[in-house]
Design an enzyme around this catalytic site. Structure first.
Site, PDB file in Angstrom:
ATOM      1  N   CYS A 110       8.772  79.114 -10.782  1.00  0.00           N
ATOM      2  CA  CYS A 110       7.374  78.904 -10.713  1.00  0.00           C
ATOM      3  C   CYS A 110       6.593  79.184 -11.986  1.00  0.00           C
ATOM      4  CB  CYS A 110       6.622  79.551  -9.512  1.00  0.00           C
ATOM      5  SG  CYS A 110       7.243  79.026  -7.959  1.00  0.00           S
ATOM      6  N   HIS A 134      -1.175  79.997 -11.035  1.00  0.00           N
ATOM      7  CA  HIS A 134      -0.112  79.283 -10.179  1.00  0.00           C
ATOM      8  C   HIS A 134      -0.598  79.227  -8.991  1.00  0.00           C
ATOM      9  CE1 HIS A 134       3.675  78.254  -8.455  1.00  0.00           C
ATOM     10  NE2 HIS A 134       3.859  79.297  -7.737  1.00  0.00           N
ATOM     11  N   ASN A 143       2.539  74.364  -3.144  1.00  0.00           N
ATOM     12  CA  ASN A 143       3.082  75.023  -4.466  1.00  0.00           C
ATOM     13  C   ASN A 143       4.171  74.099  -5.025  1.00  0.00           C
ATOM     14  OD1 ASN A 143       4.853  76.526  -6.119  1.00  0.00           O
ATOM     15  ND2 ASN A 143       5.058  78.263  -4.560  1.00  0.00           N
TER      16      ASN A 143
END
Ligand code: ACO
Length: 323
Positions: free
Chosen positions: A113, A250, A280
Protein backbone atom coordinates in the site's frame (compact mmCIF):
# COMPACT_ATOMS: atom_id res chain seq x y z
CA UNK A 1 18.00 23.25 -7.29
CA UNK A 2 15.99 20.82 -9.36
CA UNK A 3 12.42 20.10 -8.26
CA UNK A 4 10.05 17.35 -9.46
CA UNK A 5 6.89 19.23 -10.36
CA UNK A 6 3.46 17.67 -11.04
CA UNK A 7 2.38 18.36 -14.63
CA UNK A 8 -0.67 16.13 -14.80
CA UNK A 9 -2.62 13.37 -13.14
CA UNK A 10 -5.14 10.72 -14.10
CA UNK A 11 -7.09 7.71 -12.88
CA UNK A 12 -8.90 4.63 -14.12
CA UNK A 13 -11.44 2.36 -12.45
CA UNK A 14 -12.94 -0.98 -13.47
CA UNK A 15 -16.45 -0.76 -14.93
CA UNK A 16 -18.10 -2.93 -12.23
CA UNK A 17 -19.03 -1.40 -8.87
CA UNK A 18 -19.62 -3.78 -5.99
CA UNK A 19 -21.68 -2.35 -3.10
CA UNK A 20 -21.41 -3.62 0.48
CA UNK A 21 -24.85 -5.18 0.18
CA UNK A 22 -23.53 -7.37 -2.67
CA UNK A 23 -21.45 -9.30 -0.08
CA UNK A 24 -24.44 -10.15 2.06
CA UNK A 25 -25.25 -13.40 0.22
CA UNK A 26 -21.57 -14.40 -0.09
CA UNK A 27 -20.17 -14.13 3.47
CA UNK A 28 -21.67 -13.37 6.87
CA UNK A 29 -21.44 -9.59 6.89
CA UNK A 30 -23.57 -6.47 6.55
CA UNK A 31 -23.40 -3.02 5.03
CA UNK A 32 -23.67 -1.63 8.56
CA UNK A 33 -20.61 -3.58 9.85
CA UNK A 34 -18.46 -2.58 6.87
CA UNK A 35 -19.43 1.11 7.01
CA UNK A 36 -19.01 1.37 10.80
CA UNK A 37 -15.63 -0.43 10.95
CA UNK A 38 -14.07 0.95 7.75
CA UNK A 39 -16.09 3.74 6.10
CA UNK A 40 -16.19 1.68 2.88
CA UNK A 41 -19.49 1.74 0.94
CA UNK A 42 -18.42 0.36 -2.44
CA UNK A 43 -15.38 -0.72 -4.48
CA UNK A 44 -14.65 -1.36 -8.16
CA UNK A 45 -13.82 -4.92 -9.19
CA UNK A 46 -11.94 -5.76 -12.39
CA UNK A 47 -13.49 -7.96 -15.08
CA UNK A 48 -11.35 -10.58 -16.86
CA UNK A 49 -10.36 -8.07 -19.57
CA UNK A 50 -9.32 -5.44 -16.98
CA UNK A 51 -5.81 -5.98 -15.60
CA UNK A 52 -3.19 -4.07 -13.63
CA UNK A 53 -1.56 -3.24 -16.98
CA UNK A 54 -4.74 -2.09 -18.72
CA UNK A 55 -5.92 0.03 -15.77
CA UNK A 56 -2.41 1.45 -15.34
CA UNK A 57 -2.23 2.28 -19.04
CA UNK A 58 -5.61 4.06 -18.92
CA UNK A 59 -4.55 6.11 -15.87
CA UNK A 60 -1.22 6.91 -17.55
CA UNK A 61 -2.96 8.10 -20.73
CA UNK A 62 -5.25 10.36 -18.65
CA UNK A 63 -2.23 11.79 -16.79
CA UNK A 64 -0.34 12.40 -20.06
CA UNK A 65 -3.42 14.14 -21.54
CA UNK A 66 -3.78 16.39 -18.51
CA UNK A 67 -0.05 17.24 -18.75
CA UNK A 68 -0.40 18.00 -22.48
CA UNK A 69 2.27 15.37 -23.19
CA UNK A 70 2.62 12.04 -24.98
CA UNK A 71 4.71 9.01 -24.07
CA UNK A 72 7.42 10.44 -26.38
CA UNK A 73 8.05 13.08 -23.67
CA UNK A 74 8.59 10.53 -20.86
CA UNK A 75 11.99 9.01 -19.94
CA UNK A 76 10.98 6.76 -17.06
CA UNK A 77 7.89 4.84 -15.90
CA UNK A 78 7.68 3.61 -12.31
CA UNK A 79 4.69 1.39 -11.59
CA UNK A 80 3.82 0.74 -7.95
CA UNK A 81 1.98 -2.57 -7.71
CA UNK A 82 1.76 -5.79 -5.72
CA UNK A 83 -0.54 -7.41 -8.29
CA UNK A 84 1.54 -7.46 -11.50
CA UNK A 85 0.15 -9.05 -14.68
CA UNK A 86 2.94 -11.65 -14.56
CA UNK A 87 5.76 -12.54 -12.19
CA UNK A 88 7.98 -11.02 -14.88
CA UNK A 89 8.54 -8.95 -16.96
CA UNK A 90 7.67 -5.90 -14.94
CA UNK A 91 4.14 -4.70 -15.71
CA UNK A 92 5.68 -1.23 -16.15
CA UNK A 93 7.41 -2.54 -19.27
CA UNK A 94 4.09 -3.84 -20.60
CA UNK A 95 2.52 -0.42 -20.02
CA UNK A 96 5.55 1.22 -21.68
CA UNK A 97 4.95 -0.93 -24.78
CA UNK A 98 1.20 -0.29 -24.77
CA UNK A 99 1.90 3.44 -24.68
CA UNK A 100 4.08 3.00 -27.79
CA UNK A 101 7.16 4.05 -25.83
CA UNK A 102 10.35 2.30 -26.96
CA UNK A 103 12.95 4.55 -25.35
CA UNK A 104 13.88 5.28 -21.73
CA UNK A 105 13.22 2.67 -19.05
CA UNK A 106 10.47 1.29 -16.83
CA UNK A 107 10.29 -0.80 -13.70
CA UNK A 108 7.87 -1.99 -11.01
CA UNK A 109 8.13 -1.04 -7.37
CA UNK A 110 6.68 -3.29 -4.68
CA UNK A 111 5.92 -1.75 -1.31
CA UNK A 112 2.28 -2.87 -1.10
CA UNK A 113 0.00 0.00 0.00
CA UNK A 114 3.00 2.35 0.41
CA UNK A 115 4.06 1.67 -3.19
CA UNK A 116 2.89 4.96 -4.66
CA UNK A 117 4.54 7.04 -1.93
CA UNK A 118 7.76 5.04 -2.42
CA UNK A 119 7.47 5.53 -6.21
CA UNK A 120 7.00 9.32 -6.01
CA UNK A 121 10.00 9.59 -3.65
CA UNK A 122 12.05 7.41 -6.03
CA UNK A 123 10.99 9.36 -9.13
CA UNK A 124 12.05 12.55 -7.35
CA UNK A 125 15.54 11.08 -6.77
CA UNK A 126 15.87 10.09 -10.46
CA UNK A 127 14.84 13.60 -11.48
CA UNK A 128 17.07 15.41 -8.99
CA UNK A 129 19.96 13.05 -9.84
CA UNK A 130 19.63 14.04 -13.51
CA UNK A 131 18.79 10.49 -14.68
CA UNK A 132 15.30 11.41 -15.90
CA UNK A 133 13.52 14.64 -16.83
CA UNK A 134 9.91 13.47 -17.04
CA UNK A 135 8.62 10.52 -15.09
CA UNK A 136 5.27 8.77 -15.23
CA UNK A 137 4.49 7.44 -11.74
CA UNK A 138 1.62 4.95 -11.70
CA UNK A 139 -0.11 3.02 -8.92
CA UNK A 140 -2.24 0.20 -10.30
CA UNK A 141 -3.74 -2.82 -8.55
CA UNK A 142 -6.15 -5.70 -9.04
CA UNK A 143 -6.34 -6.93 -5.43
CA UNK A 144 -9.61 -8.72 -6.29
CA UNK A 145 -7.39 -11.40 -7.90
CA UNK A 146 -5.56 -12.19 -4.62
CA UNK A 147 -8.50 -12.02 -2.21
CA UNK A 148 -9.93 -15.04 -0.48
CA UNK A 149 -13.57 -14.37 -1.31
CA UNK A 150 -14.65 -16.66 1.54
CA UNK A 151 -12.76 -14.64 4.18
CA UNK A 152 -15.09 -11.88 5.35
CA UNK A 153 -12.34 -10.23 7.39
CA UNK A 154 -10.43 -9.26 4.22
CA UNK A 155 -12.60 -9.59 1.09
CA UNK A 156 -14.83 -6.64 1.98
CA UNK A 157 -11.89 -4.25 2.40
CA UNK A 158 -10.17 -4.07 -0.98
CA UNK A 159 -10.87 -2.79 -4.49
CA UNK A 160 -9.20 -2.39 -7.89
CA UNK A 161 -8.08 0.73 -9.74
CA UNK A 162 -5.20 2.88 -10.92
CA UNK A 163 -3.92 6.44 -10.69
CA UNK A 164 -0.94 8.27 -12.19
CA UNK A 165 1.10 11.46 -12.02
CA UNK A 166 3.49 13.06 -14.49
CA UNK A 167 6.48 14.64 -12.75
CA UNK A 168 8.88 16.99 -14.59
CA UNK A 169 12.20 18.57 -13.65
CA UNK A 170 11.98 22.33 -13.02
CA UNK A 171 14.40 24.77 -11.42
CA UNK A 172 13.43 25.81 -7.88
CA UNK A 173 14.83 28.21 -5.28
CA UNK A 174 15.24 25.48 -2.67
CA UNK A 175 12.48 27.10 -0.62
CA UNK A 176 9.24 25.76 0.83
CA UNK A 177 7.40 28.00 -1.65
CA UNK A 178 8.79 25.99 -4.61
CA UNK A 179 6.42 23.81 -6.56
CA UNK A 180 7.21 20.08 -6.64
CA UNK A 181 8.32 17.42 -4.19
CA UNK A 182 9.67 19.17 -1.07
CA UNK A 183 10.35 16.35 1.39
CA UNK A 184 9.92 12.60 1.76
CA UNK A 185 10.42 9.99 4.48
CA UNK A 186 10.25 6.24 3.88
CA UNK A 187 10.32 3.40 6.41
CA UNK A 188 9.97 -0.39 6.54
CA UNK A 189 10.28 -3.07 9.19
CA UNK A 190 10.05 -6.72 8.18
CA UNK A 191 9.51 -7.85 11.76
CA UNK A 192 5.83 -7.30 10.92
CA UNK A 193 5.87 -9.35 7.70
CA UNK A 194 3.42 -12.01 8.94
CA UNK A 195 0.71 -9.53 9.94
CA UNK A 196 -0.20 -8.69 6.35
CA UNK A 197 1.02 -10.89 3.51
CA UNK A 198 0.10 -13.08 0.55
CA UNK A 199 0.47 -16.80 1.27
CA UNK A 200 2.00 -17.73 -2.09
CA UNK A 201 4.82 -16.78 -4.41
CA UNK A 202 7.10 -18.05 -7.18
CA UNK A 203 9.95 -19.05 -4.84
CA UNK A 204 7.86 -20.75 -2.16
CA UNK A 205 4.55 -22.29 -3.17
CA UNK A 206 4.76 -21.69 -6.91
CA UNK A 207 1.26 -20.21 -6.69
CA UNK A 208 -0.08 -16.66 -6.57
CA UNK A 209 -1.62 -17.06 -3.11
CA UNK A 210 -4.21 -15.08 -1.17
CA UNK A 211 -4.04 -12.01 1.03
CA UNK A 212 -3.92 -12.73 4.77
CA UNK A 213 -4.19 -10.02 7.40
CA UNK A 214 -4.34 -9.72 11.16
CA UNK A 215 -6.47 -6.60 10.85
CA UNK A 216 -6.47 -5.73 14.54
CA UNK A 217 -2.64 -5.95 14.68
CA UNK A 218 -2.26 -3.74 11.61
CA UNK A 219 -4.73 -1.26 13.07
CA UNK A 220 -2.81 -1.17 16.35
CA UNK A 221 0.42 -0.07 14.66
CA UNK A 222 -1.02 2.10 11.89
CA UNK A 223 -1.70 5.43 13.58
CA UNK A 224 1.63 5.55 15.46
CA UNK A 225 3.67 4.68 12.38
CA UNK A 226 1.80 7.09 10.13
CA UNK A 227 2.04 10.05 12.50
CA UNK A 228 5.71 9.32 13.21
CA UNK A 229 6.76 9.41 9.56
CA UNK A 230 4.65 12.50 8.89
CA UNK A 231 6.23 14.33 11.82
CA UNK A 232 9.67 13.45 10.38
CA UNK A 233 8.55 14.88 7.02
CA UNK A 234 7.25 18.06 8.65
CA UNK A 235 10.60 18.37 10.46
CA UNK A 236 12.57 17.94 7.23
CA UNK A 237 10.47 20.62 5.50
CA UNK A 238 10.30 22.94 8.52
CA UNK A 239 6.50 23.12 8.50
CA UNK A 240 3.61 22.29 10.82
CA UNK A 241 0.19 20.73 10.17
CA UNK A 242 -1.30 24.23 9.95
CA UNK A 243 0.73 25.00 6.81
CA UNK A 244 -0.89 22.16 4.87
CA UNK A 245 -3.65 22.74 2.36
CA UNK A 246 -4.50 19.05 1.83
CA UNK A 247 -3.83 15.72 3.49
CA UNK A 248 -4.20 12.80 1.05
CA UNK A 249 -3.71 9.63 3.10
CA UNK A 250 -3.76 5.99 2.04
CA UNK A 251 -7.39 4.93 1.97
CA UNK A 252 -7.56 1.75 4.07
CA UNK A 253 -9.90 2.64 6.88
CA UNK A 254 -11.72 5.87 7.75
CA UNK A 255 -11.02 5.30 11.46
CA UNK A 256 -7.24 5.18 10.84
CA UNK A 257 -7.44 8.31 8.66
CA UNK A 258 -9.48 10.22 11.28
CA UNK A 259 -7.26 9.15 14.20
CA UNK A 260 -4.06 10.07 12.32
CA UNK A 261 -5.38 13.49 11.28
CA UNK A 262 -6.55 14.19 14.83
CA UNK A 263 -3.20 13.18 16.39
CA UNK A 264 -1.34 15.40 13.90
CA UNK A 265 -3.71 18.36 14.36
CA UNK A 266 -4.81 18.38 10.71
CA UNK A 267 -8.25 19.96 10.34
CA UNK A 268 -10.98 17.60 9.13
CA UNK A 269 -11.86 19.76 6.11
CA UNK A 270 -8.29 19.38 4.78
CA UNK A 271 -8.48 15.57 4.67
CA UNK A 272 -9.28 13.91 1.34
CA UNK A 273 -11.35 10.76 1.92
CA UNK A 274 -12.31 8.39 -0.90
CA UNK A 275 -12.27 5.08 0.96
CA UNK A 276 -16.10 5.12 0.80
CA UNK A 277 -15.95 5.05 -3.02
CA UNK A 278 -12.93 2.85 -3.78
CA UNK A 279 -12.21 0.69 -0.69
CA UNK A 280 -8.53 -0.04 -0.15
CA UNK A 281 -6.87 -0.06 -3.59
CA UNK A 282 -3.37 -0.45 -2.13
CA UNK A 283 -0.79 1.41 -4.28
CA UNK A 284 -3.58 3.02 -6.33
CA UNK A 285 -5.36 4.59 -3.38
CA UNK A 286 -3.34 7.81 -3.02
CA UNK A 287 -3.32 8.72 -6.75
CA UNK A 288 -7.03 7.83 -6.99
CA UNK A 289 -7.78 10.14 -4.05
CA UNK A 290 -5.64 12.85 -5.66
CA UNK A 291 -7.59 12.51 -8.91
CA UNK A 292 -10.91 13.00 -7.11
CA UNK A 293 -9.70 16.10 -5.22
CA UNK A 294 -8.12 17.62 -8.34
CA UNK A 295 -11.20 16.93 -10.48
CA UNK A 296 -13.60 18.53 -7.98
CA UNK A 297 -11.40 21.62 -7.71
CA UNK A 298 -10.15 21.16 -4.15
CA UNK A 299 -6.45 20.67 -4.97
CA UNK A 300 -5.17 23.60 -7.01
CA UNK A 301 -1.80 24.73 -8.38
CA UNK A 302 0.35 26.03 -5.53
CA UNK A 303 -1.39 24.03 -2.77
CA UNK A 304 0.76 22.26 -0.16
CA UNK A 305 -0.23 18.56 -0.24
CA UNK A 306 0.84 15.75 2.10
CA UNK A 307 0.69 12.15 0.82
CA UNK A 308 0.95 9.24 3.26
CA UNK A 309 0.66 5.46 3.19
CA UNK A 310 1.21 2.37 5.32
CA UNK A 311 0.97 -1.26 4.29
CA UNK A 312 2.31 -4.80 4.16
CA UNK A 313 5.89 -5.33 5.29
CA UNK A 314 5.26 -3.15 7.15
CA UNK A 315 6.18 -0.31 4.85
CA UNK A 316 5.19 3.27 5.47
CA UNK A 317 6.09 6.73 4.27
CA UNK A 318 5.09 10.32 3.49
CA UNK A 319 5.75 12.80 0.69
CA UNK A 320 5.20 16.55 0.94
CA UNK A 321 4.73 18.40 -2.34
CA UNK A 322 3.48 21.70 -3.64
CA UNK A 323 0.99 21.00 -6.46
N1 ACO B 1 -18.46 -8.60 8.70
C1 ACO B 1 -18.90 -8.85 9.93
N2 ACO B 1 -18.08 -9.18 10.94
C2 ACO B 1 -16.78 -9.27 10.69
C3 ACO B 1 -16.25 -9.02 9.41
C4 ACO B 1 -17.15 -8.67 8.39
N3 ACO B 1 -16.75 -8.40 7.12
N4 ACO B 1 -14.91 -9.17 9.46
C5 ACO B 1 -14.61 -9.49 10.73
N5 ACO B 1 -15.73 -9.58 11.46
C6 ACO B 1 -15.87 -9.89 12.88
C7 ACO B 1 -14.67 -10.61 13.44
O1 ACO B 1 -14.76 -12.00 13.18
C8 ACO B 1 -14.76 -10.28 14.92
O2 ACO B 1 -15.70 -11.16 15.49
P1 ACO B 1 -15.44 -11.74 16.96
O3 ACO B 1 -15.38 -10.55 17.88
O4 ACO B 1 -16.60 -12.63 17.19
O5 ACO B 1 -14.11 -12.46 16.88
C9 ACO B 1 -15.36 -8.89 14.93
O6 ACO B 1 -15.94 -8.68 13.64
C10 ACO B 1 -14.34 -7.82 15.22
O7 ACO B 1 -13.19 -8.05 14.41
P2 ACO B 1 -11.92 -7.12 14.49
O8 ACO B 1 -10.90 -7.66 13.54
O9 ACO B 1 -11.52 -6.89 15.89
O10 ACO B 1 -12.53 -5.78 13.92
P3 ACO B 1 -11.83 -4.38 13.83
O11 ACO B 1 -12.66 -3.39 14.53
O12 ACO B 1 -10.37 -4.44 14.15
O13 ACO B 1 -11.98 -4.07 12.27
C11 ACO B 1 -10.59 -4.10 10.30
C12 ACO B 1 -11.38 -4.92 11.32
C13 ACO B 1 -11.56 -3.23 9.55
C14 ACO B 1 -9.90 -5.07 9.35
C15 ACO B 1 -9.55 -3.24 11.02
O14 ACO B 1 -8.83 -4.00 11.94
C16 ACO B 1 -8.58 -2.57 10.07
O15 ACO B 1 -8.93 -1.68 9.32
N6 ACO B 1 -7.30 -2.94 10.15
C17 ACO B 1 -6.26 -2.31 9.37
C18 ACO B 1 -6.30 -2.62 7.92
C19 ACO B 1 -5.27 -1.75 7.24
O16 ACO B 1 -5.15 -0.58 7.51
N7 ACO B 1 -4.48 -2.29 6.37
C20 ACO B 1 -3.40 -1.43 5.91
C21 ACO B 1 -2.87 -1.58 4.73
S1 ACO B 1 -3.48 -2.81 3.68
C22 ACO B 1 -2.13 -3.29 2.69
O17 ACO B 1 -1.00 -2.92 2.86
C23 ACO B 1 -2.40 -4.31 1.58
Amino acid sequence: MIRSVVRGNGAALPRRIMKNADFEGMVETSDEWIVQRTGIRQRHVAADDETTASLGEAAARAALDSAGMTSADIDLIILATSTPNNTFPATAVEIQNQLGMHHGFAFDMQAVCSGFVYAVATADLYIRGGLAKRVLVIGSETFSRILDWNDRSTCVLFGDGAGALVLEAEGGAGAITDRGVLAASLRSDGVHKDKLFVDGGPSTTGTVGHLRMEGREVFKHAVGMITDVIEATFGEAGITAEDLDWFVPHQANKRIIDASAKKLGIAEQKVVVTVDLHGNTSAASVPLALSVAVADGRIKKGDLVLLEAMGGGFTWGAVLLRW
